[in-house]
Design an enzyme around this catalytic site. Structure first.
Site, mmCIF file in Angstrom:
data_model
loop_
_atom_site.group_PDB
_atom_site.id
_atom_site.type_symbol
_atom_site.label_atom_id
_atom_site.label_comp_id
_atom_site.label_asym_id
_atom_site.label_seq_id
_atom_site.Cartn_x
_atom_site.Cartn_y
_atom_site.Cartn_z
ATOM 1 N N GLY A 47 38.269 -31.510 47.417
ATOM 2 C CA GLY A 47 37.216 -32.502 47.547
ATOM 3 C C GLY A 47 35.951 -31.992 46.902
ATOM 4 O O GLY A 47 35.848 -30.817 46.538
ATOM 5 N N GLN A 52 26.951 -31.091 45.707
ATOM 6 C CA GLN A 52 27.476 -29.857 45.118
ATOM 7 C C GLN A 52 27.271 -29.793 43.610
ATOM 8 O O GLN A 52 27.342 -28.720 43.029
ATOM 9 C CB GLN A 52 28.963 -29.702 45.428
ATOM 10 C CG GLN A 52 29.246 -29.386 46.882
ATOM 11 C CD GLN A 52 30.726 -29.242 47.115
ATOM 12 O OE1 GLN A 52 31.431 -30.212 47.355
ATOM 13 N NE2 GLN A 52 31.195 -28.007 47.026
ATOM 14 N N CYS A 100 35.419 -23.240 49.939
ATOM 15 C CA CYS A 100 34.475 -24.219 49.409
ATOM 16 C C CYS A 100 34.138 -23.844 47.976
ATOM 17 O O CYS A 100 33.912 -22.666 47.671
ATOM 18 C CB CYS A 100 33.211 -24.246 50.263
ATOM 19 S SG CYS A 100 31.982 -25.456 49.728
ATOM 20 N N LEU A 101 34.073 -24.845 47.127
ATOM 21 C CA LEU A 101 33.718 -24.614 45.734
ATOM 22 C C LEU A 101 32.301 -24.058 45.594
ATOM 23 O O LEU A 101 31.992 -23.395 44.609
ATOM 24 C CB LEU A 101 33.870 -25.909 44.938
ATOM 25 C CG LEU A 101 35.284 -26.496 44.931
ATOM 26 C CD1 LEU A 101 35.282 -27.879 44.292
ATOM 27 C CD2 LEU A 101 36.262 -25.565 44.238
ATOM 28 N N HIS A 142 34.626 -31.680 56.170
ATOM 29 C CA HIS A 142 34.032 -30.656 55.315
ATOM 30 C C HIS A 142 33.142 -31.306 54.250
ATOM 31 O O HIS A 142 31.996 -30.872 54.038
ATOM 32 C CB HIS A 142 35.150 -29.835 54.658
ATOM 33 C CG HIS A 142 34.658 -28.813 53.689
ATOM 34 N ND1 HIS A 142 34.659 -27.464 53.972
ATOM 35 C CD2 HIS A 142 34.150 -28.925 52.434
ATOM 36 C CE1 HIS A 142 34.165 -26.801 52.933
ATOM 37 N NE2 HIS A 142 33.859 -27.671 51.979
ATOM 38 N N GLU A 143 33.655 -32.328 53.579
ATOM 39 C CA GLU A 143 32.879 -32.967 52.506
ATOM 40 C C GLU A 143 31.657 -33.701 53.050
ATOM 41 O O GLU A 143 30.574 -33.626 52.469
ATOM 42 C CB GLU A 143 33.765 -33.912 51.685
ATOM 43 C CG GLU A 143 34.897 -33.228 50.954
ATOM 44 C CD GLU A 143 34.476 -32.033 50.104
ATOM 45 O OE1 GLU A 143 33.340 -32.014 49.577
ATOM 46 O OE2 GLU A 143 35.278 -31.100 49.967
ATOM 47 N N HIS A 146 28.577 -31.662 53.642
ATOM 48 C CA HIS A 146 27.718 -31.428 52.477
ATOM 49 C C HIS A 146 26.602 -32.465 52.392
ATOM 50 O O HIS A 146 25.498 -32.158 51.922
ATOM 51 C CB HIS A 146 28.530 -31.456 51.178
ATOM 52 C CG HIS A 146 29.296 -30.203 50.915
ATOM 53 N ND1 HIS A 146 28.689 -29.001 50.622
ATOM 54 C CD2 HIS A 146 30.631 -29.966 50.893
ATOM 55 C CE1 HIS A 146 29.610 -28.084 50.423
ATOM 56 N NE2 HIS A 146 30.805 -28.636 50.584
#
Length: 178
Positions: A47, A52, A100-101, A142-143, A146
């Protein structure tokens, strides 16, 4: 379209509360969504949230059939979710490892609701309303975090379950940069 740079933990833009999207079905929004999918696919993400990539909007994308970063995870439908609202369907939480990215190379065990309902709209302004559980529910939470300026390390309860992916999960691709 374009693969965008992913901001890393420490960048103040990741700590902002994102603004709601107010215009739908525009060329700019479609281009942003395409860039986000290109970016997520380029790094094998599960995701990606607009913050981000430095875009302060309530927009997340997620989904995959198979993911090398989460080889045991079931499929999650590819979704564009804008202005989301999450409602837990029970108070039961489960711990699970996340990466996480924006926090490359690390993994940590995070408690998340096991079942939830989410609502929002897609890039065309069409309503989305789904119930989900398991990994799908984890990815959505999680997304959406953000969009609230929250990175998963702040949700870790037991820091003995937080560390470098290559140390904790050597079976995962060593060249994979979460």
């Amino acid at each position: 379209m374009t693969v965008r740079e992913i901001l890393k933990m420490g960048d103040a833009r990741l700590l902002r509360v994102a603004e709601p999207v107010r215009q739908f079905d525009t060329p700019e929004l479609h281009a942003l969504v395409a860039d986000m999918f290109d970016t997520m696919h380029a790094v094998n993400g599960a995701g990606l949230a607009a913050p981000q990539i430095g875009v302060n909007l309530q927009l997340v994308i997620y989904g995959f059939k198979q993911n090398v970063r989460y080889p045991d995870a079931p499929q999650v439908p590819e979704t564009v979710l804008i202005n989301p609202v999450l409602t837990p369907l029970s108070q039961q939480k489960e711990e699970g490892y996340e990466g996480c990215l924006s926090v490359p190379g690390l993994r940590g065990s995070v408690p998340r609701w096991t079942r939830l309902h989410y609502e929002g709209v897609d890039q065309f302004g069409q309503p989305i309303s789904r119930d989900c559980d398991g990994f799908h529910a984890r990815v959505v939470q999680h997304e959406v975090d953000h969009l609230l300026g929250i990175l998963y390390p702040s949700r870790i309860v037991d820091f003995s379950k937080f560390g470098f992916t290559e140390v904790m999960f050597p079976e995962l691709d060593p060249n994979d940069d979460d």
